[in-house]
Write a protein that holds these residues in place. Sequence first.
Motif, PDB file in Angstrom:
ATOM      1  N   VAL A   1       0.853  -1.196   0.000  1.00 40.05           N
ATOM      2  CA  VAL A   1       0.000   0.000   0.000  1.00 40.05           C
ATOM      3  C   VAL A   1       0.886   1.244   0.000  1.00 40.05           C
ATOM      4  CG1 VAL A   1      -1.966   1.120   1.114  1.00 40.05           C
ATOM      5  CG2 VAL A   1      -1.664  -1.354   1.318  1.00 40.05           C
ATOM      6  N   GLY A   2       1.569   1.458  -1.101  1.00 42.59           N
ATOM      7  CA  GLY A   2       2.507   2.563  -1.222  1.00 42.59           C
ATOM      8  C   GLY A   2       3.901   2.143  -0.794  1.00 42.59           C
ATOM      9  N   ALA A   3       4.906   2.858  -1.296  1.00 45.32           N
ATOM     10  CA  ALA A   3       6.295   2.545  -0.941  1.00 45.32           C
ATOM     11  C   ALA A   3       6.535   2.699   0.563  1.00 45.32           C
ATOM     12  CB  ALA A   3       7.251   3.436  -1.729  1.00 45.32           C
ATOM     13  N   LYS A   4       5.826   3.618   1.202  1.00 47.54           N
ATOM     14  CA  LYS A   4       5.981   3.798   2.654  1.00 47.54           C
ATOM     15  C   LYS A   4       5.577   2.536   3.403  1.00 47.54           C
ATOM     16  CE  LYS A   4       4.978   7.734   4.680  1.00 47.54           C
ATOM     17  NZ  LYS A   4       4.254   8.890   5.298  1.00 47.54           N
ATOM     18  N   HIS A   5       4.460   1.945   3.034  1.00 51.03           N
ATOM     19  CA  HIS A   5       4.011   0.714   3.674  1.00 51.03           C
ATOM     20  C   HIS A   5       4.980  -0.437   3.384  1.00 51.03           C
ATOM     21  CE1 HIS A   5       1.651  -3.160   3.199  1.00 51.03           C
ATOM     22  NE2 HIS A   5       1.597  -2.947   4.493  1.00 51.03           N
ATOM     23  N   VAL A   6       5.501  -0.465   2.173  1.00 52.72           N
ATOM     24  CA  VAL A   6       6.457  -1.508   1.810  1.00 52.72           C
ATOM     25  C   VAL A   6       7.711  -1.406   2.673  1.00 52.72           C
ATOM     26  CG1 VAL A   6       7.961  -2.352  -0.040  1.00 52.72           C
ATOM     27  CG2 VAL A   6       5.577  -1.782  -0.541  1.00 52.72           C
ATOM     28  N   LEU A   7       8.214  -0.187   2.859  1.00 47.66           N
ATOM     29  CA  LEU A   7       9.377   0.015   3.725  1.00 47.66           C
ATOM     30  C   LEU A   7       9.068  -0.390   5.164  1.00 47.66           C
ATOM     31  CD1 LEU A   7      10.588   3.434   2.311  1.00 47.66           C
ATOM     32  CD2 LEU A   7      12.028   1.393   2.498  1.00 47.66           C
ATOM     33  N   TYR A   8       7.916   0.011   5.652  1.00 44.34           N
ATOM     34  CA  TYR A   8       7.511  -0.350   7.013  1.00 44.34           C
ATOM     35  C   TYR A   8       7.497  -1.874   7.173  1.00 44.34           C
ATOM     36  CZ  TYR A   8       4.540  -0.980  11.116  1.00 44.34           C
ATOM     37  OH  TYR A   8       4.045  -1.380  12.343  1.00 44.34           O
TER      38      TYR A   8
ATOM     39  N   VAL B   1      15.165  -3.387  -3.635  1.00 43.03           N
ATOM     40  CA  VAL B   1      14.775  -2.203  -4.395  1.00 43.03           C
ATOM     41  C   VAL B   1      13.350  -1.824  -4.002  1.00 43.03           C
ATOM     42  CG1 VAL B   1      14.286  -1.282  -6.692  1.00 43.03           C
ATOM     43  CG2 VAL B   1      16.306  -2.726  -6.323  1.00 43.03           C
ATOM     44  N   ILE B   2      13.162  -0.563  -3.624  1.00 47.97           N
ATOM     45  CA  ILE B   2      11.845  -0.042  -3.250  1.00 47.97           C
ATOM     46  C   ILE B   2      11.435   1.002  -4.278  1.00 47.97           C
ATOM     47  CG2 ILE B   2      10.459   1.011  -1.434  1.00 47.97           C
ATOM     48  CD1 ILE B   2      11.783  -1.635  -0.589  1.00 47.97           C
ATOM     49  N   ASN B   3      10.230   0.864  -4.821  1.00 40.77           N
ATOM     50  CA  ASN B   3       9.789   1.818  -5.834  1.00 40.77           C
ATOM     51  C   ASN B   3       8.269   1.823  -5.874  1.00 40.77           C
ATOM     52  OD1 ASN B   3       9.838   3.664  -7.990  1.00 40.77           O
ATOM     53  ND2 ASN B   3      11.594   2.648  -8.940  1.00 40.77           N
ATOM     54  N   GLY B   4       7.710   2.558  -6.817  1.00 45.63           N
ATOM     55  CA  GLY B   4       6.271   2.648  -6.948  1.00 45.63           C
ATOM     56  C   GLY B   4       5.894   3.677  -7.987  1.00 45.63           C
ATOM     57  N   VAL B   5       4.608   3.911  -8.137  1.00 50.56           N
ATOM     58  CA  VAL B   5       4.116   4.816  -9.179  1.00 50.56           C
ATOM     59  C   VAL B   5       3.701   6.185  -8.649  1.00 50.56           C
ATOM     60  CG1 VAL B   5       3.391   3.036 -10.817  1.00 50.56           C
ATOM     61  CG2 VAL B   5       1.847   3.688  -8.947  1.00 50.56           C
ATOM     62  N   ALA B   6       3.867   6.417  -7.356  1.00 54.72           N
ATOM     63  CA  ALA B   6       3.377   7.656  -6.750  1.00 54.72           C
ATOM     64  C   ALA B   6       3.945   8.894  -7.419  1.00 54.72           C
ATOM     65  CB  ALA B   6       3.694   7.667  -5.253  1.00 54.72           C
TER      66      ALA B   6
ATOM     67  N   ILE C   1       0.265   2.608  -4.237  1.00 50.68           N
ATOM     68  CA  ILE C   1       0.860   1.379  -4.745  1.00 50.68           C
ATOM     69  C   ILE C   1       2.384   1.535  -4.770  1.00 50.68           C
ATOM     70  CG2 ILE C   1       1.169  -0.166  -6.714  1.00 50.68           C
ATOM     71  CD1 ILE C   1      -1.509  -0.583  -5.478  1.00 50.68           C
ATOM     72  N   GLY C   2       3.055   0.654  -4.036  1.00 41.69           N
ATOM     73  CA  GLY C   2       4.507   0.587  -4.067  1.00 41.69           C
ATOM     74  C   GLY C   2       4.916  -0.873  -4.113  1.00 41.69           C
TER      75      GLY C   2
END
Length: 397
Positions: A99-106, A233-238, A248-249
């Motif tokens: 749910v976004g790159a922030k959530h992925v990092l978390y 690798v962390i990325n997304g479309v934001a 979305i990440g």
Amino acid sequence: MKQHLADRVKTLTPSTTLAITAKAKELKDQGIDVIGLGAGEPDFNTPKNILDAATDSMMKGFTKYTPAGGLPALKQAIIAKLERDNNLTYAPNEVMVGVGAKHVLYTLFQVLLNPGDEVIIPIPYWVSYPEQVKLAGGVPVHLEATAEQQYKVTAEQLRGAITDKTRALILNSPSNPTGMVYTKEELAEIAAVCEEADILIVSDEIYEKLVYNGVKHFSIAQLSDSVKARTMVINGVAKSHSMTGWRIGYAAGNAEIIKAMTDLASHSTSNATTTAQYATIEAYNGPQDAVEEMRQAFESRLTEIYPKINAIPGFHVLKPEGAFYLLPDVSEAAAKTGYESVDAFAKALLEEANVAVIPGSGFGAEKTVRLSYATSLEALEEAVSRMDKFVKSKWQD
């Protein structure tokens, strides 16, 4: 009934960017003409083909749960993007959608860290890195990169900061808030240290599409198979497709870590919003013209506004190479206008000049403020004019 908060949240620092944005909105709601330079999102709508794809998915009834790690078709779109743009090859079990790159990092830090594990975070940093590390029981280890070194840490600095508790390094290129981009050579030196010390590299590449003046983004995972194996690798479309609200990440990397992240997500979010996933499939598989148009618009604004910001008395700023932020050192301006800190100076800019900027203290850089040029050139020029008049009216030699 007794009210108790968990210890893990008692030391959290609220997001500086969200706080300033909320204050600016409050003033605007009162009828005050505030110009907000705090935005961490493009000021363009999501491209029409992506909106159409989202609508089409809903009309076809694609509104149910998806696999926790993302739709298979979206994973394939991400895999194709990584191959096309970064010359990186991944399998579906090496990709997790969140749910976004922030959530992925978390989620990554939650599955990666045990209490006391250290994560090296270069200063200036994105505001959520240290907080997410702390929430996972980890210890943020800050490594300052000065303006003289273009806000980029060196391999020597990194080597000196590593201990037997070091678990990972966070690398953000292009950087929020500095806009600086690591070169391939700089990344190679850093990667060599990480390999020597056997630590993970968390490579946040969310701004990769927004680079200017001939600068090229290079993913540290491209260096070699061995570096890729230790890189998440962390990325997304934001930022690339102006889809901040779609949330979305994704992460791409070690299959064991990806599985753990997916399992954790299955107990927290279930899955990223289904409609947003279908929109992202189109974002990556469809035409990319809008991405380049947006990049060109940001580059044009930067070219126009950078010298004007640098000309404000007491403002000293490096010209960024990517993202859409300027990070001027305004400590001289603050001191010469009678403020005891840059935070106080930024507060006065909002309340008296009606210009909202983000104090650099939230990014570990207390002498600076972050200015976003993700707004119209007309608004940027008016904001610069207001800040210039504000400083000159209070300047004390």
